[in-house]
Scaffold this active site. Structure first.
Site, PDB file in Angstrom:
ATOM      1  N   HIS A  74       0.817  -1.064  -0.253  1.00  0.00           N
ATOM      2  CA  HIS A  74       0.466   0.168  -0.074  1.00  0.00           C
ATOM      3  C   HIS A  74       0.966   1.011   0.218  1.00  0.00           C
ATOM      4  CE1 HIS A  74       0.583   0.279   4.178  1.00  0.00           C
ATOM      5  NE2 HIS A  74       0.245  -0.621   4.777  1.00  0.00           N
ATOM      6  N   CYS A  85       3.473  -4.607   6.481  1.00  0.00           N
ATOM      7  CA  CYS A  85       3.250  -4.214   5.297  1.00  0.00           C
ATOM      8  C   CYS A  85       4.136  -3.881   4.266  1.00  0.00           C
ATOM      9  CB  CYS A  85       1.572  -3.188   5.199  1.00  0.00           C
ATOM     10  SG  CYS A  85       0.387  -3.697   5.840  1.00  0.00           S
TER      11      CYS A  85
END
Length: 417
Positions: free
Chosen positions: A325, A343
């Protein structure tokens, strides 16, 4: 049984052979031989067990065809259901009895063609149709994912309506679940647990492939009380072969399309204590906006690691909240250090490009991290982290052990950054 009239007709045809070849051909067949005549009705020469002659049969009992003593013999039996499946059977050496060697399907219509010959060698024929009774307990199967186009890493799934633990029943189910890929790809089913199967090829699916999945288990007996139910077939296609490889040690992500590098981007991955999982993952979905909170992955509110952030262009790769992301707050570390909570973070423009480039089923692999390896089934599609040899051990057809059942509960937690 008296077949004298038929014999007399055969003699007449023989006489016609001498006087008129054309008439003999019409009466006795191409070569004029009496054995080439139209088969007679063998209804009085054979009997069926049960109520087959009345159009009904018990699926729990074998089909039997018997020749009347002294009236000739059975030469062949062909039994087929409306699904196009042949019923296997065995004929005795003397031609007096044929019986099925495979179970009849429940709630199914069969057509049985029996060929005979009488004591003179003349051919007979008898065709009957019947239906089997329905079963009260049915195994329903739902294939996944939904029909559409996916990446080359997307496994096929089969969800069963009731658990199946019997090894023989599992083998029957696998034989009845058909997966065909064009271009062809060698693959196998894996029993994830008693109600879930995954199918994947030895390597990734071919790019631009068509994958057709169907069940041949309708009415098939699986256990003493369980029969297969009709299942909706599934058709998938694959797009280009998209592979993204994140090197956590080098802080870069390299994306390939059909083997050619199309982009290399600086990234940041999980910091110590939150190291990103190594291994192959599969894109599960895409969310243009996600609100990410530390509490969702067990970080106490108010602690040094706590966070509550709006996140854009989020591509999910695990159910527990691992994404690729946009992370504009960490651009100073992207390409040089790992500072996330697991992440893979990148600039907003790179995340938007990645978001627009990948689809569900595409491959996202992480190497060089201090994290554990992605688990196969409990947190997304980690199927590719099993070697082909280990994958085949999960098949009831290729692995005869009974300890293959695995209980899996997906950890569908909220996301973390």
């Amino acid at each position: 049984m008296n077949h004298t009239p038929r014999t007399r007709n055969a003699v007449s045809c023989t006489l016609l052979v001498v006087t008129l070849v054309a008439a003999a051909t019409a009466c006795g067949g191409p070569d004029g031989h009496p054995l080439a005549a139209q088969p007679y009705d063998a209804a009085d020469q054979i009997t069926f067990n049960g109520s087959v002659d009345k159009g009904r049969a018990d699926a729990d009992k074998p089909l039997e065809v018997t020749a009347e003593s002294g009236e000739g013999r059975i030469t062949d039996v062909t039994a087929m259901d409306t699904e196009g499946r042949h019923l296997a059977g065995e004929l005795t050496a003397d031609g007096m009895r044929w019986h099925s060697t495979a179970p009849l399907a429940a709630g199914t219509r069969y057509t049985v063609a029996v060929s005979t010959e009488d004591s003179d060698g003349a051919p007979g024929r008898r065709t009957v149709s019947f239906e089997t009774g329905t079963s009260k307990k049915l195994l329903k199967i739902a294939f996944g994912p939904q029909a559409g186009t996916y990446g080359v890493g997307q496994p096929v799934t089969a969800e069963l309506s009731v658990p199946v633990t019997d090894p023989a029943a599992r083998a029957t189910i696998e034989r009845g679940l058909k997966v065909r890929s064009t271009p062809a790809a060698t693959g196998s089913w894996y029993w994830v647990d008693d109600k879930t199967l995954h199918y994947r090829p030895q390597e990734y699916w071919p790019a631009k492939a068509t994958i057709e999945v169907r069940s041949n288990l309708t009415g098939i007996k699986l256990t003493d009380s369980l029969y297969g139910a009709p299942a909706k077939p599934l058709r998938l296609t694959t797009g280009d072969r998209i592979e993204a490889v994140t090197d956590a040690a080098d802080h870069t992500m390299t994306v390939k399309r059909n083997g050619e590098v199309i982009n290399t981007m600086p990234v940041t991955t999980g910091k110590p204590g939150f190291s990103t999982r190594n291994g192959v993952k599969v894109v599960l979905g895409k969310e243009r906006y996600v609100r990410m909170r530390g509490e969702s992955i067990g970080i106490a509110a108010g602690s040094a690691d706590s966070y509550d952030l709006p996140v854009y262009f989020a591509t999910r790769v695990t159910w527990s909240g691992e994404y690729v992301h946009a992370a504009p707050w960490s651009t100073g570390s992207q390409g040089s250090a790992n500072v996330s909570h697991g992440c893979t973070g990148m600039s907003t423009s790179d995340a938007e490009w990645f978001f627009d480039t990948v689809r569900e089923g595409d491959i996202v692999e992480v190497v060089g991290s201090d994290g554990d390896t992605m688990t196969p089934f409990d947190n997304g599609y980690g199927d590719w982290n099993l070697s082909w040899d280990k994958w085949q051990q999960g098949s009831a057809l290729l692995n005869n052990t009974t300890d293959g059942a695995r209980t899996v509960q997906a950890a569908r937690l909220r996301p973390g950054v």
